[in-house]
Write an enzyme that holds these catalytic residues in place. Structure first.
Site, PDB file in Angstrom:
ATOM      1  N   HIS A  40       1.043  25.519  41.418  1.00  0.00           N
ATOM      2  CA  HIS A  40       1.546  26.229  40.761  1.00  0.00           C
ATOM      3  C   HIS A  40       0.723  27.289  40.437  1.00  0.00           C
ATOM      4  CE1 HIS A  40       3.247  22.216  39.734  1.00  0.00           C
ATOM      5  NE2 HIS A  40       4.348  22.820  39.018  1.00  0.00           N
ATOM      6  N   GLY A  43       5.970  23.382  44.320  1.00  0.00           N
ATOM      7  CA  GLY A  43       4.604  22.596  44.974  1.00  0.00           C
ATOM      8  C   GLY A  43       4.275  21.177  44.922  1.00  0.00           C
ATOM      9  N   ASP A  94      -1.147  22.851  38.452  1.00  0.00           N
ATOM     10  CA  ASP A  94      -0.830  23.263  36.991  1.00  0.00           C
ATOM     11  C   ASP A  94       0.286  23.815  36.364  1.00  0.00           C
ATOM     12  OD1 ASP A  94      -1.564  24.863  34.893  1.00  0.00           O
ATOM     13  OD2 ASP A  94      -2.114  26.794  36.190  1.00  0.00           O
TER      14      ASP A  94
END
Ligand SMILES: C[S@@+](CC[C@H](N)C(=O)[O-])C[C@H]1O[C@@H](n2cnc3c(N)ncnc32)[C@H](O)[C@@H]1O
Length: 283
Positions: A41, A146, A166
């Protein structure tokens, strides 16, 4: 779903995440073999702290600006992070893919994944404009999902890897999707280092989720947390943490030397805790 990291860049959570990311890269770089870094991310890479977004939120002022104003000499991991930040234009804050690209060696490889096309294009430009030791073919941006990369891109051919996860934590089913994706990643790459960032809020719910992820593997799991406010059961953000599966050698002791300093210089309340705990201590 219109998360914009420009509001949050350089806040206390970014400080913890990025200090830890650089410490993980450094620990992985102790071995001469190259490794793969997957940033699932990634965001846009470089944030202008003078922009309206950052000024309105004031988050960087309460995060990186407070750390920079600290009087005590910083521990080594914080000193390295501050040096890494200084390589970017004044008034700008680098995100995880730029910090990663600069921390990697020519033998390593970076794949930064971002779902929002406009953000991904900004990231590709920022990476091109950043001086790194990585040859261009080893520094890739992908516009896409992702979490799907934990299936499609693992295991890496290098057989060594660090996966930074993230997510924005916006969607109701996001925690479920993250836990499933980590399970898929571990199935393919059990020895990979997986670092999952999480916001600290609703502590009892959070603990159940973290324990569930830890119980899904027999690999070592370390929690690294810094809070700016005391824990509470409600929905207010009080801090952030990283759940690290297979932490590299000595990462825990580096963070043990670092967390008290971050906590002391970023907290808004003297009762705000920091934490370093093994969830799977015997494995
Ligand atoms: C917290 S920000 C990333 C910050 C960045 N990791 C850093 O530390 O500088 C989360 C980013 O993930 C993106 N995003 C959301 N869902 C995604 C997904 N499934 N795959 C890839 N990117 C995603 C958002 O557009 C946003 O830019």
């Amino acid at each position: 779903m219109n998360y914009d990291h420009a509001f949050h860049a350089g806040n206390h959570a970014d400080v913890l995440k990025h200090v830890a990311l650089l410490a993980l890269i450094q620990a992985m770089s102790r071995k001469p073999q190259g490794f793969f870094l997957l940033d699932t991310h990634a965001g846009s890479g470089l944030y202008d702290l003078s922009a309206d977004t950052a000024q309105r939120s004031g988050e960087a002022a309460a995060g990186i600006s407070r750390l920079r104003a600290a009087h005590q000499p910083p521990p080594a991991a914080v000193a390295e992070y501050l040096v890494a930040l200084a390589r970017h234009p004044a008034g700008h804050y680098p995100g995880s893919p730029l910090l990663a690209a600069q921390g990697l060696r020519p033998i390593d490889r970076l794949l930064a994944v971002e779902r929002v096309p406009k953000v991904g294009r900004a990231l590709a430009r920022a990476l091109t404009q950043t001086a790194t030791a990585l040859p261009p073919r080893r520094c890739q941006t992908r516009i896409g999902d992702g979490l799907a990369a934990l299936k499609s891109d693992l295991p890496p051919f290098e057989r060594r890897g660090l996966i930074l996860i993230d997510p924005p934590y916006e969607a109701a089913d996001e925690r479920e999707a993250i836990a499933t994706a980590i399970g898929e990643g571990l199935k393919r790459f059990a020895t990979g280092v997986f670092a999952l960032w999480y916001p600290i809020k609703q502590r009892p719910v959070l603990n159940r989720w973290l324990n569930r992820i830890a119980k899904s593997t027999d690999r070592p799991v370390l929690l690294v947390e810094n809070s700016v406010l005391p824990d509470e059961p409600g929905n207010r953000l009080t801090g952030s943490g990283l759940l690290v599966i297979n932490p590299p050698w000595q990462f825990d002791s580096v963070m043990k030397d670092t967390l008290p300093y971050l906590n002391h210089n970023l907290r808004l309340d003297d009762q705000a805790p920091w934490r370093l705990d093994w969830l799977n201590p015997t494995s």
